[in-house]
Write a protein that holds these residues in place. Structure first.
Motif, short mmCIF file in Angstrom:
data_model
loop_
_atom_site.label_atom_id
_atom_site.label_comp_id
_atom_site.label_asym_id
_atom_site.label_seq_id
_atom_site.Cartn_x
_atom_site.Cartn_y
_atom_site.Cartn_z
N ILE A 30 46.04 51.95 1.14
CA ILE A 30 46.97 52.67 1.89
C ILE A 30 46.46 52.17 3.52
CG2 ILE A 30 47.46 54.51 0.74
CD1 ILE A 30 45.22 56.04 2.31
N LEU A 31 45.72 51.59 3.62
CA LEU A 31 45.38 51.02 4.59
C LEU A 31 45.18 49.33 5.36
CD1 LEU A 31 41.88 51.87 4.76
CD2 LEU A 31 43.22 52.64 5.84
N LYS A 32 46.33 49.30 6.61
CA LYS A 32 46.70 47.80 6.99
C LYS A 32 45.20 47.16 7.71
CE LYS A 32 50.13 45.08 8.36
NZ LYS A 32 51.58 44.54 9.20
N GLU A 33 44.24 46.41 7.41
CA GLU A 33 43.43 46.01 9.12
C GLU A 33 44.10 45.39 10.13
OE1 GLU A 33 39.03 44.70 9.69
OE2 GLU A 33 39.88 44.92 7.19
N GLN A 34 43.60 45.59 11.37
CA GLN A 34 44.21 45.02 12.49
C GLN A 34 43.28 45.14 13.62
OE1 GLN A 34 47.57 47.18 14.42
NE2 GLN A 34 48.74 47.07 12.99
N GLN A 35 43.58 43.91 14.53
CA GLN A 35 42.35 43.86 15.04
C GLN A 35 41.08 44.75 15.95
OE1 GLN A 35 43.88 41.54 18.76
NE2 GLN A 35 41.39 40.86 18.88
N CYS A 36 41.61 45.98 15.87
CA CYS A 36 40.93 46.71 16.67
C CYS A 36 40.85 48.36 15.38
CB CYS A 36 41.24 47.61 18.31
SG CYS A 36 41.13 46.23 19.19
N GLY A 37 41.26 48.26 14.39
CA GLY A 37 41.03 49.70 14.04
C GLY A 37 42.27 49.04 11.99
N PHE A 38 42.36 50.30 11.59
CA PHE A 38 43.54 50.62 10.92
C PHE A 38 44.54 51.12 10.94
CE2 PHE A 38 39.36 49.67 9.02
CZ PHE A 38 38.73 48.72 7.78
N VAL A 39 45.46 51.04 10.46
CA VAL A 39 47.14 51.32 10.30
C VAL A 39 46.74 52.09 9.04
CG1 VAL A 39 49.74 51.20 10.49
CG2 VAL A 39 47.66 50.35 12.66
N VAL A 40 47.61 53.19 9.30
CA VAL A 40 48.21 53.75 7.52
C VAL A 40 49.80 54.47 7.83
CG1 VAL A 40 47.85 55.73 6.19
CG2 VAL A 40 45.58 55.05 7.09
N ASN A 41 50.49 53.71 6.90
CA ASN A 41 52.24 54.10 7.10
C ASN A 41 51.94 54.90 6.05
OD1 ASN A 41 54.57 53.50 6.75
ND2 ASN A 41 53.95 52.03 7.73
N ILE A 42 53.09 55.39 6.29
CA ILE A 42 53.47 57.12 6.08
C ILE A 42 54.02 56.45 4.39
CG2 ILE A 42 56.26 57.56 6.27
CD1 ILE A 42 55.12 60.19 6.33
N LEU A 43 54.66 55.74 3.82
CA LEU A 43 55.27 54.91 2.95
C LEU A 43 54.15 54.87 1.97
CD1 LEU A 43 58.00 52.00 4.37
CD2 LEU A 43 58.71 54.61 3.85
N ASN A 44 53.19 54.47 2.23
CA ASN A 44 51.95 53.86 1.02
C ASN A 44 51.36 54.76 1.14
OD1 ASN A 44 51.93 51.25 1.95
ND2 ASN A 44 50.90 51.57 3.39
N ILE A 45 51.89 56.28 0.99
CA ILE A 45 50.90 57.45 0.73
C ILE A 45 51.86 58.03 -0.57
CG2 ILE A 45 50.80 60.59 1.20
CD1 ILE A 45 49.57 58.31 2.65
N GLU A 46 53.06 57.69 -0.85
CA GLU A 46 53.30 58.27 -1.94
C GLU A 46 53.71 57.49 -3.19
OE1 GLU A 46 55.82 60.92 -2.89
OE2 GLU A 46 55.45 61.38 -0.73
N SER A 47 52.69 55.85 -3.33
CA SER A 47 52.47 55.42 -4.10
C SER A 47 51.43 56.09 -4.36
CB SER A 47 51.41 53.76 -3.66
OG SER A 47 50.41 53.88 -2.26
N LEU A 48 50.63 56.92 -3.42
CA LEU A 48 48.75 57.38 -4.38
C LEU A 48 48.89 58.32 -5.48
CD1 LEU A 48 47.46 57.98 -0.77
CD2 LEU A 48 46.47 55.84 -2.31
N LYS A 49 48.33 58.66 -5.86
CA LYS A 49 47.53 59.08 -7.45
C LYS A 49 46.88 60.16 -6.74
CE LYS A 49 48.08 55.64 -10.78
NZ LYS A 49 47.79 54.97 -12.08
N ILE A 50 47.84 61.02 -6.28
CA ILE A 50 46.97 62.34 -5.88
C ILE A 50 47.98 63.09 -5.69
CG2 ILE A 50 45.71 61.21 -3.85
CD1 ILE A 50 47.48 62.03 -1.60
N SER A 51 47.19 64.75 -5.28
CA SER A 51 48.79 66.15 -6.09
C SER A 51 49.59 65.93 -5.16
CB SER A 51 47.40 67.16 -5.34
OG SER A 51 47.09 67.23 -4.07
N ASN A 52 50.43 66.88 -5.62
CA ASN A 52 51.41 66.89 -4.04
C ASN A 52 51.36 67.41 -2.85
OD1 ASN A 52 53.30 65.74 -5.88
ND2 ASN A 52 54.57 67.53 -7.24
N THR A 53 50.50 68.31 -3.58
CA THR A 53 49.58 68.37 -1.71
C THR A 53 49.02 67.69 -1.08
OG1 THR A 53 49.34 71.42 -2.94
CG2 THR A 53 47.87 70.94 -1.42
N GLN A 54 48.27 67.50 -1.52
CA GLN A 54 47.56 66.28 -0.78
C GLN A 54 48.71 65.49 0.01
OE1 GLN A 54 44.18 64.51 -2.02
NE2 GLN A 54 43.32 65.56 -3.20
N LYS A 55 50.05 65.13 -0.81
CA LYS A 55 50.56 64.29 0.31
C LYS A 55 51.20 64.48 1.10
CE LYS A 55 51.96 61.52 -4.39
NZ LYS A 55 52.80 61.18 -5.11
#
Length: 289
Positions: A30-55
């Motif tokens: 879910i992380l995309k590394e950039q020069q000054c940190g990391f970016v999390v994109n909302i589209l990547n969240i749906e791919s995680l195997k986590i509970s619906n509440t956590q999503k």
């Protein structure tokens, strides 16, 4: 000391959701590394195997900030602890988020439960804290590395507010980190812990509660047993905000510091789950802000 809080429901929601996000940042997809940190994109969240509440929790972050990406300035993974620093330029605050460890049964480990006397830059004797939490915070330079990043951000953005948050063991680490940080910087520090165990002895709790630049909002679910550990000769610090279904969380009137938790009323490990904290906080009606 003021008799009222200066927090909002939306800030609490943001911090508990960020805590959930950082816990799941161990899944590098879910992380995309950039020069000054990391970016999390909302589209990547749906791919995680986590509970619906956590999503839903993580999705709240995008809704609250009206963005499609979340930027993390710095992410540490030291001692199996994830710590994120997230600067919100629009609101003018720095959030320091502790994810904690997976296994809260470490709280019962005899090797970790011993107290450690502390005295660095503190002119009070007999202050003792949980030895395991102390070692996790200071081993391999975790504390100093996080501190240096905070100082850098403060130099770039003078006057920004400091919020520190964590769940379970992460809440204990957030509390301990905030205590030491209050001696290193002059800024006001707000700590938000969710289902945190106790951290130190009564002397430490009294010193913590007396500090002028430190406020601890300690959220406790009804029946959460982790709130009671470690039990003997350990004490909670900060102001407790008690949560139960269909109740009103009072963000205005401060409670006293007395630790009144009882093993008779707190008996469920399930109630310590971060999803339960999110669900109960959001189920409360007539919330005062």
């Amino acid at each position: 000391m003021n008799n009222s809080y200066k927090i909002s429901f939306s800030l609490v929601n943001e911090l508990i959701s960020q805590t959930c996000l950082i816990y799941n940042c161990k899944k590098k997809t879910i992380l995309k590394e950039q020069q000054c940190g990391f970016v999390v994109n909302i589209l990547n969240i749906e791919s995680l195997k986590i509970s619906n509440t956590q999503k839903i929790m993580i999705g709240d972050l995008f809704k609250l900030n009206h963005v499609e990406n979340i930027f993390i300035n710095k992410l540490f993974n030291i001692n199996n602890i994830q710590v994120a620093i997230i600067f919100n330029n629009q609101q003018g605050y720095i959030n320091i988020i502790f994810s904690g460890q997976d296994d809260f049964l470490d709280l019962l480990n005899p090797l970790h439960i011993f107290k450690k006397q502390i005295g660095n830059n503190i002119d009070v004797k007999n202050i003792k804290v949980h030895g395991g939490f102390y070692d996790l915070l200071f081993k391999n330079n975790l504390y100093s590395d996080v501190l240096n990043e905070i100082i850098k951000l403060q130099d770039l953005h003078p006057g920004c507010r400091i919020n520190i948050a964590g769940h379970c063991i992460g809440g204990a680490l957030a509390t301990l980190f905030g205590f030491f940080l209050s001696y290193s910087i002059r800024s006001n520090i707000n700590i938000f812990s969710f289902g945190s165990p106790r951290v130190g002895n009564k002397k430490w709790a009294n010193i913590f509660n007396s500090k002028n630049n430190l406020i601890h909002y300690r959220f406790v679910n009804q029946n959460d047993i982790i709130n009671l550990f470690p039990h003997f000769y350990y004490h909670h610090c900060g102001d407790m905000l008690f949560i139960k279904k269909n109740c009103c969380i009072d963000f205005i009137n401060k409670k006293d510091y007395e630790d009144t938790s009882s093993i008779m009323n707190n008996h469920s490990i399930k109630q310590n789950k971060i999803e339960k904290y999110y669900e109960k906080i959001n189920s409360c009606y007539n919330i005062k802000i």
